[in-house]
Design a protein around this motif. Sequence first.
Motif, PDB file in Angstrom:
ATOM      1  N   LYS A 274      10.939  -0.033  -1.475  1.00  0.00           N
ATOM      2  CA  LYS A 274       9.940  -0.529  -2.436  1.00  0.00           C
ATOM      3  C   LYS A 274       8.823  -1.258  -1.678  1.00  0.00           C
ATOM      4  O   LYS A 274       7.636  -1.073  -1.962  1.00  0.00           O
ATOM      5  CB  LYS A 274      10.655  -1.467  -3.431  1.00  0.00           C
ATOM      6  CG  LYS A 274       9.769  -2.213  -4.394  1.00  0.00           C
ATOM      7  CD  LYS A 274       9.334  -1.306  -5.531  1.00  0.00           C
ATOM      8  CE  LYS A 274       8.564  -2.040  -6.614  1.00  0.00           C
ATOM      9  NZ  LYS A 274       7.369  -2.704  -6.139  1.00  0.00           N
ATOM     10  N   TYR A 275       9.224  -2.079  -0.702  1.00  0.00           N
ATOM     11  CA  TYR A 275       8.216  -2.795   0.089  1.00  0.00           C
ATOM     12  C   TYR A 275       7.338  -1.799   0.850  1.00  0.00           C
ATOM     13  O   TYR A 275       6.102  -1.908   0.858  1.00  0.00           O
ATOM     14  CB  TYR A 275       8.906  -3.779   1.056  1.00  0.00           C
ATOM     15  CG  TYR A 275       7.928  -4.572   1.890  1.00  0.00           C
ATOM     16  CD1 TYR A 275       6.952  -5.361   1.293  1.00  0.00           C
ATOM     17  CD2 TYR A 275       7.952  -4.502   3.286  1.00  0.00           C
ATOM     18  CE1 TYR A 275       6.040  -6.074   2.057  1.00  0.00           C
ATOM     19  CE2 TYR A 275       7.048  -5.219   4.060  1.00  0.00           C
ATOM     20  CZ  TYR A 275       6.093  -5.994   3.436  1.00  0.00           C
ATOM     21  OH  TYR A 275       5.180  -6.689   4.190  1.00  0.00           O
ATOM     22  N   GLY A 276       7.971  -0.798   1.468  1.00  0.00           N
ATOM     23  CA  GLY A 276       7.211   0.216   2.209  1.00  0.00           C
ATOM     24  C   GLY A 276       6.252   0.974   1.302  1.00  0.00           C
ATOM     25  O   GLY A 276       5.086   1.203   1.655  1.00  0.00           O
ATOM     26  N   ALA A 277       6.733   1.352   0.127  1.00  0.00           N
ATOM     27  CA  ALA A 277       5.873   2.080  -0.820  1.00  0.00           C
ATOM     28  C   ALA A 277       4.696   1.202  -1.244  1.00  0.00           C
ATOM     29  O   ALA A 277       3.558   1.678  -1.360  1.00  0.00           O
ATOM     30  CB  ALA A 277       6.695   2.509  -2.031  1.00  0.00           C
ATOM     31  N   ASP A 278       4.955  -0.094  -1.429  1.00  0.00           N
ATOM     32  CA  ASP A 278       3.880  -1.030  -1.796  1.00  0.00           C
ATOM     33  C   ASP A 278       2.846  -1.136  -0.665  1.00  0.00           C
ATOM     34  O   ASP A 278       1.644  -1.214  -0.929  1.00  0.00           O
ATOM     35  CB  ASP A 278       4.446  -2.435  -2.080  1.00  0.00           C
ATOM     36  CG  ASP A 278       5.188  -2.507  -3.409  1.00  0.00           C
ATOM     37  OD1 ASP A 278       5.095  -1.554  -4.207  1.00  0.00           O
ATOM     38  OD2 ASP A 278       5.898  -3.511  -3.628  1.00  0.00           O
ATOM     39  N   VAL A 279       3.329  -1.160   0.573  1.00  0.00           N
ATOM     40  CA  VAL A 279       2.392  -1.248   1.708  1.00  0.00           C
ATOM     41  C   VAL A 279       1.518   0.016   1.763  1.00  0.00           C
ATOM     42  O   VAL A 279       0.304  -0.068   1.978  1.00  0.00           O
ATOM     43  CB  VAL A 279       3.152  -1.475   3.047  1.00  0.00           C
ATOM     44  CG1 VAL A 279       2.205  -1.367   4.238  1.00  0.00           C
ATOM     45  CG2 VAL A 279       3.840  -2.837   3.042  1.00  0.00           C
ATOM     46  N   MET A 280       2.112   1.187   1.528  1.00  0.00           N
ATOM     47  CA  MET A 280       1.318   2.440   1.517  1.00  0.00           C
ATOM     48  C   MET A 280       0.276   2.399   0.388  1.00  0.00           C
ATOM     49  O   MET A 280      -0.879   2.768   0.585  1.00  0.00           O
ATOM     50  CB  MET A 280       2.217   3.673   1.339  1.00  0.00           C
ATOM     51  CG  MET A 280       3.297   3.834   2.376  1.00  0.00           C
ATOM     52  SD  MET A 280       2.698   3.953   4.076  1.00  0.00           S
ATOM     53  CE  MET A 280       4.045   3.154   4.949  1.00  0.00           C
TER      54      MET A 280
END
Length: 259
Positions: free
Chosen positions: A83-89
């Motif tokens: 979820k954090y990675g998707a938010d960063v993208m």
Amino acid sequence: MMFETLKYEIKDGIAYITVNRPKALNAISTAVLKDLKAAFDMVKDDDQVRVVILTGEGKAFVAGADIAQMSALTGVEGHDMIKYGADVMNYIESIDKPVIAAVNGFALGGGCELAMACDFRIASEKAQFGQPEVNLGIIPGFGGTQRLPRLVGQGMGKYLIMTGEYIKADEALRLGLVEKVVSPEELIPTCEKLAKTIMSKAPIAISTAKRVINKGLMLDVPAGVALESEAFTVPFCSEDRIEGMKAFLEKREAQFKNR
Ligand code: CAA
């Protein structure tokens, strides 16, 4: 500012962000995600930066999320990391300055997804693309199931995600996953040329175009066109619009001021 996993330099209006874990083929660990978020915060706040060139150190662009780190996570931790990675993208995509991915080598899994969160992908002849998550018993988690079919079409998106097949740069070009393929030596100069072309235009027009295109892709065409009509007034009410049109009529180069 110093980063643990990235290099960050600014030159002539361009921020160069280089993922710098070459021994792990620049795999995206939580530390890389945190650094990317912080680096793009800097891009956002720095008026000197007009365009970003994002690349990888060594032979890979980014070979995916860090499998060693992921293998030790519980289900809940895995969810939080993805979820954090998707938010960063999503955050990278939302930055109101153009971001060019200079894809120097492997762009796999989260690496392909990072490249797809950028506005343009310029690839070296050595680049390879793929979403190999199904080999690991998972699906793409940094936006790949959404951005890949939007770029290459539904059938090819499903094909690449369900087979995990790697494709070379020329095939990625044919599919519309990248905009240009050049030799490794020409990769950064080609990205710089693109950056300079964009920097010669009115910044408010560029940021408005990016926002309307990105938002419009999530809407139906009439709603997207309505968004465009409204957004049109933003650059139209700028000093740069007056200068741009005056310069055209006076047959000279426009001098834009980002106002
Ligand atoms: N995570 C962690 N470490 C990685 C990595 C990754 N994604 N990719 C490569 N590495 C590491 C390797 O483990 C190896 O480490 P050691 O030297 O300590 O053994 C080092 O980088 C060099 O890699 P290789 O020896 O494998 O290099 P190669 O040239 O033989 O192969 C490759 C290159 C084909 C890219 C291969 O490394 C590979 O298949 N990597 C994994 C690709 C992948 O599956 N990516 C998807 C990850 S899942 C994901 O991204 C989920 C998501 O959507 C967010």
